[in-house]
Design an enzyme around this catalytic site. Structure first.
Site, PDB file in Angstrom:
ATOM      1  N   TYR A   1     -18.036  16.942 -14.665  1.00 56.00           N
ATOM      2  CA  TYR A   1     -18.214  15.519 -14.978  1.00 56.00           C
ATOM      3  C   TYR A   1     -19.196  14.909 -13.960  1.00 56.00           C
ATOM      4  CZ  TYR A   1     -17.186  10.557 -14.628  1.00 56.00           C
ATOM      5  OH  TYR A   1     -17.308   9.197 -14.534  1.00 56.00           O
TER       6      TYR A   1
ATOM      7  N   ARG B   1       0.839  -1.205   0.000  1.00 61.97           N
ATOM      8  CA  ARG B   1       0.000   0.000   0.000  1.00 61.97           C
ATOM      9  C   ARG B   1       0.872   1.251   0.000  1.00 61.97           C
ATOM     10  NH1 ARG B   1      -1.564   1.433   4.710  1.00 61.97           N
ATOM     11  NH2 ARG B   1      -2.426  -0.571   5.325  1.00 61.97           N
TER      12      ARG B   1
ATOM     13  N   ASP C   1      -8.943  18.802 -13.453  1.00 57.77           N
ATOM     14  CA  ASP C   1      -9.186  17.470 -14.015  1.00 57.77           C
ATOM     15  C   ASP C   1      -8.778  17.546 -15.489  1.00 57.77           C
ATOM     16  OD1 ASP C   1     -10.259  15.233 -15.231  1.00 57.77           O
ATOM     17  OD2 ASP C   1     -12.045  15.183 -13.964  1.00 57.77           O
TER      18      ASP C   1
ATOM     19  N   LYS D   1      -9.266   6.594 -19.115  1.00 60.43           N
ATOM     20  CA  LYS D   1      -9.630   7.102 -20.434  1.00 60.43           C
ATOM     21  C   LYS D   1      -8.414   7.054 -21.372  1.00 60.43           C
ATOM     22  CE  LYS D   1     -13.395   7.664 -18.143  1.00 60.43           C
ATOM     23  NZ  LYS D   1     -13.792   8.905 -17.492  1.00 60.43           N
TER      24      LYS D   1
HETATM   25  C1  LIG Z   1     -14.233   9.215 -16.249  1.00 58.69           C
HETATM   26  C2  LIG Z   1     -13.925  10.535 -15.665  1.00 58.69           C
HETATM   27  C3  LIG Z   1     -13.667  10.679 -14.285  1.00 58.69           C
HETATM   28  C4  LIG Z   1     -13.782   9.522 -13.313  1.00 58.69           C
HETATM   29  O1  LIG Z   1     -12.849   8.521 -13.573  1.00 58.69           O
HETATM   30  P1  LIG Z   1     -13.088   6.967 -13.175  1.00 58.69           P
HETATM   31  O2  LIG Z   1     -11.812   6.362 -13.600  1.00 58.69           O
HETATM   32  O3  LIG Z   1     -14.291   6.512 -13.930  1.00 58.69           O
HETATM   33  O4  LIG Z   1     -13.323   6.913 -11.710  1.00 58.69           O
HETATM   34  C5  LIG Z   1     -13.340  11.931 -13.824  1.00 58.69           C
HETATM   35  N1  LIG Z   1     -13.278  12.998 -14.642  1.00 58.69           N
HETATM   36  C6  LIG Z   1     -13.523  12.904 -15.961  1.00 58.69           C
HETATM   37  C7  LIG Z   1     -13.433  14.121 -16.806  1.00 58.69           C
HETATM   38  C8  LIG Z   1     -13.858  11.670 -16.508  1.00 58.69           C
HETATM   39  O5  LIG Z   1     -14.129  11.596 -17.819  1.00 58.69           O
END
Ligand SMILES: *Cc1c(COP(=O)(O)O)cnc(C)c1O
Length: 381
Positions: free
Chosen positions: A102, A50, A174, A199
């Site tokens: 988001y 961890r 983000d 993503k």
């Molecule tokens: C998918 C996404 C998230 C969340 O990510 P996860 O891996 O699904 O927890 C946060 N911000 C944006 C812009 C996203 O497209």
């Protein structure tokens, strides 16, 4: 790797550690171990997984190098990354975030943070005057997302950083849609860069992961402390998949972005389509601002159909895209934002934000754009 300032394409392939120090293996092995032998009772570099392990180290070093951070952190998902980054806030603090956040972040900021005594104001951050008026004595930080999704509103990162520095606030961005290849927020003065590596960074729709990095050693210490205490860390196997995905990011993203440009231009003049949202279109509002802080429009676009009744036949007809709430994969992903990615946002709020039932988002993959166009065109007629 760290002595020289390599260019992004090189960093993506070689990352921080490009071969296993123990064996010379071309890929860092999946160190599938929960704990590490303490030689003679003394801990070595690794003591318990961890706290750190070589597989996770690889992607943590990679994101720090790519964004220009002092240290990187890998988490079990993008939401775990966002929640962990926001652990820098305390009860009594006030946070300002975009009103078209988001969906998952909206859920976290509007329901979980208030339970922890953190107040959140969601505002249109494209208007810097509105943003500044929202600052109160308790305001501690500004959370950003640009381009926003699914309507691709562009926020002036330099402008927000100027306000934040003058008012003594932290900034979080983000950066999922742009990746460090197209937008490097720490270089623009943002304090903490966050990614859903599920993503584009992972890129193959085969894992969940989140990454965070900062250029501030003090913030890095706090993030490390929380990561180790809370434990929402990325597993060794998923770290391996993510490191592998990152190696081809440039090729994938450039191919997908070129395809997105072609589809956006053709959709714009399609009779079934009312409007296309894509920063790569010449008439797109915010395009100049976007290109002043990012190196490309990205590979995701949205379009508005003329009628609600067109949605179901489109989703039923298209064969190539998977129909799902995600983005950034090698395969094209088609999302009905109303019912999928933004399902967590109440209907009246969606309407107010301009997210209609007729809105469709496409994350363009790396298939041949001509095949994608023929498929979409069939679904639209
Ligand atoms: C998918 C996404 C998230 C969340 O990510 P996860 O891996 O699904 O927890 C946060 N911000 C944006 C812009 C996203 O497209």
């Amino acid at each position: 790797m760290t002595e020289k300032n390599y260019r992004p394409a090189t960093l993506l392939v070689h990352q921080g550690t490009d071969r296993d120090p123990a064996t010379g293996a071309a890929a860092i092995p999946i160190y599938q171990a929960s704990t590490y032998h303490h030689q003679g009772g003394e801990p070595g570099k690794y003591d318990y997984a961890r706290s750190g392990n070589p597989s996770r180290d690889q992607v943590e070093e990679a994101i720090a190098l790519l964004e220009g951070g002092v240290q990187g952190f890998a988490y079990a998902s993008g939401m775990a990354a966002i929640g962990s980054a926001l652990s820098l806030l305390r009860s009594g603090d006030h946070l300002i975030a975009p009103d078209d956040l988001y969906g998952g972040s909206y859920r976290y900021l509007s329901t979980i943070l208030p339970q922890q005594g953190i107040e959140v104001s969601l505002v249109d951050q494209t208007d810097l005057a509105v943003l500044e008026e929202t600052i109160r004595p308790q305001t501690r930080a500004i959370f950003l997302e640009t381009p926003s999704n699914p309507l691709f509103k562009i926020t002036d990162l330099r402008g927000v950083v100027e306000i934040a520095r003058r008012r003594g606030l932290l900034t979080f961005l983000d950066n999922t849609f742009m990746t460090p290849l197209l937008q490097r927020p720490l270089h623009l003065g943002v304090d903490v860069a966050i990614h859903s590596a599920t993503k584009f960074l992972g890129g193959h729709s085969d894992l969940l992961a989140g990454l965070v990095t900062t250029a501030d050693p003090e913030l890095a210490r706090e993030l490390k402390r929380f990561q180790n205490a809370f434990g929402a860390v990325l597993a060794p196997f998923d770290s391996f998949l993510l490191a592998r995905g990152i190696k081809t990011l440039k090729l994938r993203l450039e191919a997908a972005q070129a395809g997105a440009q072609i589809l956006a231009e053709r959709l714009r003049s399609h009779p079934a389509v009312n409007h296309v949202y894509y920063p790569g279109l010449s008439e797109f509002p915010g395009r100049d601002l976007h290109l002043s802080q990012a190196d490309g429009p990205g590979a995701v676009l949205s379009f508005e159909l003329k009628e609600k009744v067109q949605v179901a036949p489109l989703l039923a007809t298209v064969k190539l895209p998977i129909i799902a709430p995600s983005l950034g994969g090698v395969e094209t992903i088609l999302t009905h934002c109303w019912s999928m990615s933004h399902a967590a946002i109440p209907a009246p709020v969606k309407r107010e934000l301009g997210i209609r039932e007729t809105l469709v988002r496409i994350s363009v993959g790396i298939e041949d754009p001509e095949d994608l166009w023929e498929d979409l065109n069939e679904g639209l007629s």
